[in-house]
Structure formats: structure tokens, C-alpha cells
Design an enzyme around this catalytic site. Sequence first.
Site, short mmCIF file in Angstrom:
data_model
loop_
_atom_site.label_atom_id
_atom_site.label_comp_id
_atom_site.label_asym_id
_atom_site.label_seq_id
_atom_site.Cartn_x
_atom_site.Cartn_y
_atom_site.Cartn_z
CB SER A 223 -2.54 18.58 5.91
OG SER A 223 -2.68 19.95 6.11
NE ARG B 289 -15.26 -11.07 -8.87
CZ ARG B 289 -14.86 -12.32 -8.90
NH1 ARG B 289 -15.06 -13.10 -7.87
NH2 ARG B 289 -14.23 -12.79 -9.96
N GLY C 133 5.89 4.66 -13.69
CA GLY C 133 5.90 4.77 -12.22
C GLY C 133 4.99 5.90 -11.80
CB CYS D 85 -0.89 11.98 -2.33
SG CYS D 85 -1.57 13.54 -1.80
CG PHE D 86 -0.24 7.58 -5.07
CD1 PHE D 86 -1.39 7.97 -4.39
CD2 PHE D 86 -0.38 7.14 -6.37
CE1 PHE D 86 -2.63 7.93 -5.00
CE2 PHE D 86 -1.61 7.08 -6.98
CZ PHE D 86 -2.74 7.48 -6.31
NE ARG E 218 3.60 18.89 -4.74
CZ ARG E 218 2.59 19.26 -3.95
NH1 ARG E 218 2.80 19.44 -2.65
NH2 ARG E 218 1.39 19.43 -4.45
C1 UDX Z 1 -3.91 11.07 -5.71
C2 UDX Z 1 -5.29 10.46 -5.46
O1 UDX Z 1 -5.86 9.98 -6.70
C3 UDX Z 1 -6.21 11.48 -4.81
O2 UDX Z 1 -7.46 10.89 -4.47
C4 UDX Z 1 -5.53 12.01 -3.54
O3 UDX Z 1 -6.35 13.00 -2.92
C5 UDX Z 1 -4.16 12.58 -3.85
O4 UDX Z 1 -3.35 11.59 -4.52
P1 UDX Z 1 -2.89 12.67 -7.59
O5 UDX Z 1 -1.57 12.27 -7.02
O6 UDX Z 1 -3.16 14.11 -7.79
O7 UDX Z 1 -4.07 12.11 -6.67
O8 UDX Z 1 -3.08 11.97 -9.03
P2 UDX Z 1 -3.47 10.49 -9.52
O9 UDX Z 1 -4.40 10.63 -10.66
O10 UDX Z 1 -3.92 9.61 -8.42
O11 UDX Z 1 -2.09 9.94 -10.11
C6 UDX Z 1 -0.97 9.65 -9.28
C7 UDX Z 1 0.13 9.04 -10.13
O12 UDX Z 1 -0.21 7.73 -10.58
C8 UDX Z 1 0.45 9.83 -11.41
O13 UDX Z 1 1.83 9.84 -11.61
C9 UDX Z 1 -0.26 9.05 -12.48
O14 UDX Z 1 0.29 9.24 -13.75
C10 UDX Z 1 -0.06 7.63 -11.98
N1 UDX Z 1 -1.07 6.66 -12.48
C11 UDX Z 1 -2.39 6.84 -12.21
C12 UDX Z 1 -0.64 5.55 -13.20
O15 UDX Z 1 0.55 5.37 -13.45
N2 UDX Z 1 -1.58 4.66 -13.64
C13 UDX Z 1 -2.91 4.80 -13.38
O16 UDX Z 1 -3.70 3.94 -13.79
C14 UDX Z 1 -3.33 5.93 -12.64
C1 UDX Z 2 -12.23 -17.21 -7.23
C2 UDX Z 2 -12.52 -16.07 -8.20
O1 UDX Z 2 -13.45 -15.18 -7.59
C3 UDX Z 2 -13.08 -16.61 -9.51
O2 UDX Z 2 -13.27 -15.53 -10.43
C4 UDX Z 2 -12.12 -17.64 -10.10
O3 UDX Z 2 -12.64 -18.16 -11.28
C5 UDX Z 2 -11.84 -18.73 -9.07
O4 UDX Z 2 -11.35 -18.16 -7.86
P1 UDX Z 2 -13.70 -18.66 -5.54
O5 UDX Z 2 -12.37 -19.10 -4.98
O6 UDX Z 2 -14.69 -19.70 -5.85
O7 UDX Z 2 -13.47 -17.81 -6.89
O8 UDX Z 2 -14.43 -17.66 -4.53
P2 UDX Z 2 -14.25 -16.12 -4.15
O9 UDX Z 2 -15.60 -15.55 -3.96
O10 UDX Z 2 -13.34 -15.35 -5.06
O11 UDX Z 2 -13.56 -16.22 -2.74
C6 UDX Z 2 -12.25 -16.72 -2.52
C7 UDX Z 2 -11.89 -16.57 -1.04
O12 UDX Z 2 -11.72 -15.21 -0.70
C8 UDX Z 2 -12.94 -17.09 -0.11
O13 UDX Z 2 -12.32 -17.77 0.96
C9 UDX Z 2 -13.66 -15.86 0.37
O14 UDX Z 2 -14.27 -16.04 1.62
C10 UDX Z 2 -12.49 -14.87 0.43
N1 UDX Z 2 -12.89 -13.44 0.33
C11 UDX Z 2 -13.53 -12.96 -0.78
C12 UDX Z 2 -12.58 -12.57 1.35
O15 UDX Z 2 -11.97 -12.96 2.37
N2 UDX Z 2 -12.93 -11.24 1.23
C13 UDX Z 2 -13.56 -10.74 0.13
O16 UDX Z 2 -13.84 -9.52 0.09
C14 UDX Z 2 -13.87 -11.65 -0.91
P1 ADP Z 3 -0.56 20.70 -0.47
O1 ADP Z 3 -0.30 19.93 -1.74
O2 ADP Z 3 -0.76 19.81 0.73
O3 ADP Z 3 -1.64 21.72 -0.61
P2 ADP Z 3 1.44 22.81 -0.70
O4 ADP Z 3 2.88 22.78 -0.38
O5 ADP Z 3 0.98 23.05 -2.10
O6 ADP Z 3 0.82 21.46 -0.12
O7 ADP Z 3 0.72 23.95 0.18
C1 ADP Z 3 0.87 24.14 1.55
C2 ADP Z 3 0.90 25.64 1.83
O8 ADP Z 3 0.84 25.84 3.25
C3 ADP Z 3 2.18 26.36 1.37
O9 ADP Z 3 1.83 27.41 0.48
C4 ADP Z 3 2.81 26.91 2.68
O10 ADP Z 3 3.42 28.18 2.51
C5 ADP Z 3 1.60 27.01 3.58
N1 ADP Z 3 1.91 26.99 5.02
C6 ADP Z 3 2.72 26.14 5.69
N2 ADP Z 3 2.72 26.42 7.02
C7 ADP Z 3 1.87 27.48 7.19
C8 ADP Z 3 1.43 28.23 8.33
N3 ADP Z 3 1.83 27.94 9.58
N4 ADP Z 3 0.56 29.26 8.14
C9 ADP Z 3 0.12 29.55 6.89
N5 ADP Z 3 0.50 28.87 5.77
C10 ADP Z 3 1.35 27.85 5.91
#
Ligand code: UDX
Ligand code: UDX
Ligand code: ADP
Length: 466
Positions: A130, A260, A271, A276-277, A346
Site C-alpha cells: 500500500s 529532457r 483535472g 493515488c495522485f 475515486r
Molecule cells: C497513477 C500512477 O500513474 C501509477 O504509477 C500509480 O501506481 C498510481 O497512480 P492511476 O491513477 O491509475 O495511476 O492512473 P494515471 O494514468 O496515472 O492517471 C491519473 C489521472 O491523471 C487520470 O484522471 C488521468 O485521466 C489523468 N491524466 C493522466 C491526465 O489528465 N493527463 C495525462 O497526461 C495523464
Molecule cells: C536552458 C535550456 O536547457 C535550453 O533549452 C534553453 O534554450 C536555454 O535555457 P541553459 O540555461 O544554457 O539552457 O542550461 P541548462 O543545461 O538547461 O541548465 C540551466 C541550469 O539548471 C544550470 O544552472 C544547471 O546547472 C541547472 N540544472 C540543470 C540543474 O540544477 N539540474 C538539472 O537536472 C539540470
Molecule cells: P487499493 O486501491 O489500495 O488496492 P482498495 O480499497 O481497492 O485499495 O483495496 C483494499 C482492500 O483491503 C479492501 O478490499 C479492504 O476490504 C481490504 N482490507 C482492509 N483492511 C484489511 C484487513 N485488516 N485484512 C484484510 N483485508 C483488509
Amino acid sequence: MVQVKNICCIGAGYVGGPTCAVIAYKCPHIKVNIVDVNPDRIAAWNSDKLPIYEPGLEEVVFDRRGKNLFFTTEVEAAVNEADLIFVSVNTPTKKNGMGAGFAADLAYVESATRGIASIAKSSKIVVEKSTVPCRTAESMRTILEANSTGDIRFDILSNPEFLAEGTAIKDLLNPDRVLIGALQTPEDRKAQEALVEVYANWVSTDRIITTNLWSSELSKLAANALLAQRISSINALSAICEATGAYVDEVAYACGCDKRIGPSFLKASVGFGGSCFQKDILNLVYLSEQLNLPEVAAYWKQVVDMNEYQKKRFVERIIKTLFHTITNKRIALFGFAFKKDTGDTRESAAITLCKHFIQEQATVHIYDPKVSDEQIFLELTEPGLLDNTEEVKKRVIITRSPYDASQDADAIVIATDWDEFKKLDYTRIYQTMHKPAFIFDGRLILDADKLQQIGFSVHTIGRPAI
Ligand code: UDX
Ligand code: UDX
Ligand code: ADP
């Protein structure tokens, strides 16, 4: 090294069910018992109609059920025979008390952990699956050690789940990575190795990451926070696009081509939803506040605030466009799930939209291919300060097809990105609607130009109206 031959999963939900079914599928030599306190849920897992909809899940479950995969309410027997136990229970956001609205409610994790301690007669590897706040494993260890008897040893691992709903089976069969955290003692590392071996049955070892316990716990929150942050960032830009004439999909594409940045999770929407989120970010906010890092807390909180703003902004656009009132107007809501290919509702944006429409006294005709009528009513009448059951019954009608939903409607609102919404006969739909016929695409899935040619007034998220 311990060789895992028997796994028990506590919690047969969206995470525990698919995850452990895939383990059984890929490891026929391991017996997997999935247990739950909810007998109805277990009965559904043992029936022809599984309790959750997930593409590919039926094939996996039907292939292994009764062979090395069992669903049962017999917690005691399953815990006792297991070498390794996944704790996969729900961790909702706390509703009351300290941290209400932010912190995770760990009551279910604690109760499951106490259950293990009181039942276990031999040593176990206990794995937190979880999503939990950082350092929950420590509490689990304390509870287990304080309640165990004799020479029993518990090793605690963190193995967060990264599956996304709708693609859970695909994600589990071919994960980007598997993350396993452990304390760095020799015994804990042995337990970590034992779980690595389980996954190594189908995941290449370069994708199995082993870290310390706290890195693993924090990585789960961090990954979800970073993904959600991208959506809030593009949604913030969508507001600028609507006001300027830029197209958010073109902006996202242009930005995503930069290696990048990358193209994923840049799709503007009404939205983000899902279990999870929001929960994980609020967890991170709470953690930051607890650590006396208010600037960090405020930074992450803004991701959730932007998401709320996006939903509100979309509702305002709809009302404004429909001549500043939707009272007694008929709105066809396409989609209620939080994303396509799932029946899960949810935190779905559709709930917020619907509640606003009801408050404004519109009638809402909902169509969703997977969400049950009961679930929709449950979400809309969730106990709050006011009992709105009568109002919901009066104003919400659930329909069996998008054509029924849009009959005599003033506007169509797309809330979920179901593929079938792209393929509808919009000419037919247009003919049955009130004119002017409005369509609000909250998911950027429809061809706006084509709809305009049919006669619709089209309002797409992140684009100016046409
Ligand atoms: C998320 C994480 O992706 C997953 O790794 C984690 O384990 C659980 O939470 P989930 O919530 O199942 O998974 O679906 P996800 O595909 O991530 O979408 C979350 C929400 O964001 C949805 O409402 C989706 O429609 C929205 N979404 C996603 C956007 O609005 N734009 C995007 O580009 C992607
Ligand atoms: C940036 C964009 O990357 C580039 O596409 C745009 O055209 C101009 O601005 P620049 O500022 O030259 O380029 O360098 P960049 O490599 O992006 O780094 C910017 C700053 O972020 C630097 O201080 C760098 O050290 C820092 N940085 C970069 C981090 O702290 N963490 C990172 O993961 C990446
Ligand atoms: P998730 O998205 O994290 O899987 P869910 O609500 O779908 O969450 O599932 C969690 C499950 O865990 C539920 O079906 C709930 O009944 C079960 N659960 C909660 N507490 C216990 C427990 N103490 N023993 C066994 N099952 C449990």
C-alpha cells in the site's frame, strides 16, 4: 537464502488483486492466497464477474484460480502458511483528527499488521505494498516485534506498486522497474533478495531496483507527485492557451519532443483523478509540514490546488457559454470514471463537475460504459454536511447509451477519455439536441473541426472556442 514458496496478500483491492494474480501467473511454483475482510469482494473474485474491471485481468485470474491462486477470507490460515506477506490494504486520506484532509489513515495497515503479529507462528517477510507515508515500515516493525512470541522474526520490506489502472496487467507484466527497499542489515538484505528472486521470474534484474527502506517509501510518493505535477503544469498552460489562441495540444507536443521533457503525462484535461495522485501529494504536503519545511509543503500543495482550479474553471466556462445559466438545462455527461478503461470513480473529475451542475439546478444525464448506477449515486450522495440524496435523485439520470444521454440536451460534456466517444455518430447526436448545440471536450479527444462542420459550438480544454 529464503526461497519464497507461499505468498499471502492481505487486501484484495485494485492493487493487491491484480499484483498477486500476476505473481501467481508468472510463478506457478508459488502458492498465492489473496485474503480480504470483505466476504462480498472475495466472493466476486471467486465468481465469473470479477470485482474490478481491468483489461487482461480475467485471463490471468481464470488461468491460475484454483491452481496456485486462491481468494479467501481465511486470513489466519493464509498468514500462517505464508513465507512472505504483502500488506495491500487501503490507506485513504484521514477524514478526522490530526492531519485530517492530508495525512494517510493508517488504521487498516495497523490492523492488518496487528493481525499478522497475533497469528504468525513462524518467521515472515512482511512487505508493504500500500502507498504509505515515509517511515510506516518502522511502525509496522515496532508493532510486529512488540506482539510476536518466541523466536519469530519479521523482516519488513517496502515494495511500492507503480501500476496504473486500465493498464495494470500490462504494467505488471512489463514494469519499467520494480522497487524493493529494505533496512541494510544482513537479514533484511536476505529478505530483499528473496523478493528480488520472485520478480526475477519474469522481470530482468536490471529493472529490479534495491534501495534502503526510506528511499523506497519516498520514491512512491515522489513518482506520483512528479506525474501529477506535469498534469497540473500543462493544465495551468491550458488556461493561458484558452485566453490567447495557442493550442495546448500543440504546445504539449512541441515541449514533449525535447528528450529532457518527454511526451508522457502532458495531456491537458479537466483535472486528474484516481485514488493515488491527490492522496499521495497531500501525504507529501503533510510530511513536509511535519518536517518543518513549509516552503516544500506549499510547493506540492499547489499541484492539488491547480487541479481544483482546473475543474472549477471548466465548470465556469460551461456556465458562461450557456448564456450564464444552466438552471433546468439538460447536460449530457459522457464518462464518469476517472480515466478510460476502468470502472473506478475515486476522485474522478466527473464527480466535481456533476456536483456543480446539480447545485446550479441543471439535469445531468450520465453515460459511462463501465461504472455502475449504484456507484454513481454513491459518489454523488457521499455523506457531507447536507443530505442531497433527494436532489441527486431528481436531477441525475443514468442512461444506457450516449445517444440516450444527449437526446434533447443543451450541451455534451466529455469528462472521461473513453475511446468509444471518438467514434460516435455526432451527426445523429446533433440532430436530437437543443440548438445551439454545445460540446465541451474536457479531454481533448474529439475532432473539433469536424464537430463544428456538423453545427456544434465546440469548446475544447486548452483551445479557444470555435
Ligand atoms: C497513477 C500512477 O500513474 C501509477 O504509477 C500509480 O501506481 C498510481 O497512480 P492511476 O491513477 O491509475 O495511476 O492512473 P494515471 O494514468 O496515472 O492517471 C491519473 C489521472 O491523471 C487520470 O484522471 C488521468 O485521466 C489523468 N491524466 C493522466 C491526465 O489528465 N493527463 C495525462 O497526461 C495523464
Ligand atoms: C536552458 C535550456 O536547457 C535550453 O533549452 C534553453 O534554450 C536555454 O535555457 P541553459 O540555461 O544554457 O539552457 O542550461 P541548462 O543545461 O538547461 O541548465 C540551466 C541550469 O539548471 C544550470 O544552472 C544547471 O546547472 C541547472 N540544472 C540543470 C540543474 O540544477 N539540474 C538539472 O537536472 C539540470
Ligand atoms: P487499493 O486501491 O489500495 O488496492 P482498495 O480499497 O481497492 O485499495 O483495496 C483494499 C482492500 O483491503 C479492501 O478490499 C479492504 O476490504 C481490504 N482490507 C482492509 N483492511 C484489511 C484487513 N485488516 N485484512 C484484510 N483485508 C483488509
